[in-house]
Design a protein around this motif. Structure first.
Motif, PDB file in Angstrom:
ATOM      1  N   GLY A  35      -3.060   9.004   1.369  1.00  0.00           N
ATOM      2  CA  GLY A  35      -2.463  10.141   0.679  1.00  0.00           C
ATOM      3  C   GLY A  35      -1.352  10.818   1.459  1.00  0.00           C
ATOM      4  O   GLY A  35      -0.589  11.602   0.883  1.00  0.00           O
ATOM      5  N   ASN A  53       1.137   6.719   1.580  1.00  0.00           N
ATOM      6  CA  ASN A  53       0.071   5.744   1.807  1.00  0.00           C
ATOM      7  C   ASN A  53      -0.932   5.789   0.659  1.00  0.00           C
ATOM      8  O   ASN A  53      -1.721   6.730   0.538  1.00  0.00           O
ATOM      9  CB  ASN A  53      -0.630   6.049   3.136  1.00  0.00           C
ATOM     10  CG  ASN A  53      -1.751   5.052   3.447  1.00  0.00           C
ATOM     11  OD1 ASN A  53      -1.901   4.040   2.772  1.00  0.00           O
ATOM     12  ND2 ASN A  53      -2.537   5.359   4.469  1.00  0.00           N
ATOM     13  N   ARG A  54      -0.891   4.777  -0.187  1.00  0.00           N
ATOM     14  CA  ARG A  54      -1.819   4.673  -1.310  1.00  0.00           C
ATOM     15  C   ARG A  54      -2.999   3.761  -0.980  1.00  0.00           C
ATOM     16  O   ARG A  54      -3.836   3.479  -1.839  1.00  0.00           O
ATOM     17  CB  ARG A  54      -1.086   4.127  -2.545  1.00  0.00           C
ATOM     18  CG  ARG A  54       0.001   5.058  -3.082  1.00  0.00           C
ATOM     19  CD  ARG A  54      -0.551   6.401  -3.456  1.00  0.00           C
ATOM     20  NE  ARG A  54       0.442   7.261  -4.133  1.00  0.00           N
ATOM     21  CZ  ARG A  54       0.286   8.562  -4.312  1.00  0.00           C
ATOM     22  NH1 ARG A  54      -0.798   9.162  -3.859  1.00  0.00           N
ATOM     23  NH2 ARG A  54       1.214   9.268  -4.933  1.00  0.00           N
ATOM     24  N   ASP A  58       0.806  -1.218   0.000  1.00  0.00           N
ATOM     25  CA  ASP A  58       0.000   0.000   0.000  1.00  0.00           C
ATOM     26  C   ASP A  58       0.842   1.273   0.000  1.00  0.00           C
ATOM     27  O   ASP A  58       0.301   2.384   0.074  1.00  0.00           O
ATOM     28  CB  ASP A  58      -0.924   0.030   1.224  1.00  0.00           C
ATOM     29  CG  ASP A  58      -1.989  -1.060   1.181  1.00  0.00           C
ATOM     30  OD1 ASP A  58      -2.431  -1.407   0.072  1.00  0.00           O
ATOM     31  OD2 ASP A  58      -2.372  -1.552   2.257  1.00  0.00           O
ATOM     32  N   ALA A 103       3.732   3.783  -1.771  1.00  0.00           N
ATOM     33  CA  ALA A 103       4.536   4.194  -2.929  1.00  0.00           C
ATOM     34  C   ALA A 103       5.844   4.733  -2.365  1.00  0.00           C
ATOM     35  O   ALA A 103       5.842   5.706  -1.608  1.00  0.00           O
ATOM     36  CB  ALA A 103       3.801   5.266  -3.731  1.00  0.00           C
TER      37      ALA A 103
END
Length: 219
Positions: free
Chosen positions: A157, A116-117, A93, A95
């Motif tokens: 995000g 945090n994606r 989760d 990137a």
């Protein structure tokens, strides 16, 4: 009459002797009792002092596990958000990318950012695990910098960053030729492979001389 007086004096003398003996016996008993009480008090005080010393000897700082280099670490806990327990961020989760951020020509620094994606809030608190892969195909673990982890909670995000720090070798004879970074987020076992940032200075010494610092938010 004379015999009567002698007998009376003898009786008085005997009575006085008996009275003196009785008085001496009482004093002796009182002294013994007093000494016994003093001995008892002394023993009680000594026992109490010894007990207190043992308690103090048991106090002191406990050790902290700073030797582990992996991302999964018992000292790295999850976080809380609004009183709710937050689970650790999963590698899938996040990137993750690395950039050269050297402040000068003597000090090397690489910033590694994790975004945090995922769809839920997660915790990235603690020390990540970082290995440096060399041109000869071998990889070695970095050391840990002297810093305490900060609570790092990421909403969807949000980004967290951690740093690698080292001295730059300007002699042209560096023993390391890094090509990649193998990064494992805190409390995770899955690793991502990143390219060694272009422009990053040569490492002075070996990979173990590079220090990784705990994550923190970018806000």
């Amino acid at each position: 009459m004379k015999h009567t007086r002698i007998a009376a004096f003898a009786a008085l003398g005997l009575a006085a002797a008996l009275s003196l003996t009785a008085c001496n016996g009482d004093d002796s008993g009182a002294d013994a009792s007093s000494q016994g009480a003093a001995t008892s008090n002394s023993s009680s005080s000594s026992s109490s002092s010894s007990s207190g010393g043992g308690s103090e000897a048991g106090q002191g700082p406990s050790g902290s596990g700073q030797d582990s280099k992996g991302g999964a670490d018992a000292t790295n806990g999850g976080g809380t958000s609004g009183g709710t327990k937050v689970t650790s961020c999963k590698t899938k989760d996040l990137a993750i990318d690395a950039q050269d951020a050297a402040p000068d020509e003597k000090t090397g620094r690489i910033d590694i950012t994790m975004v945090n994606r995922g769809s839920t809030t997660c915790s990235a608190t603690g020390f990540p695990g970082v290995d440096i892969k060399d041109a000869d195909g071998t990889s070695s673990s970095t050391g840990r910098g002297q810093a305490q982890p900060r609570v790092t909670t990421l909403k969807p995000g949000d980004a967290a960053v951690f740093n690698l720090a080292y001295d730059i070798d300007d002699s042209g004879e560096s023993m390391a030729s890094p090509t990649h970074l193998l990064v494992t987020p805190p409390n995770e076992t899955h690793t991502v492979t990143l390219k060694w940032p272009a422009g990053a200075g040569a490492i002075k010494g070996i990979a173990a001389d590079v220090q990784v610092y705990p994550t923190h938010t970018t806000k």
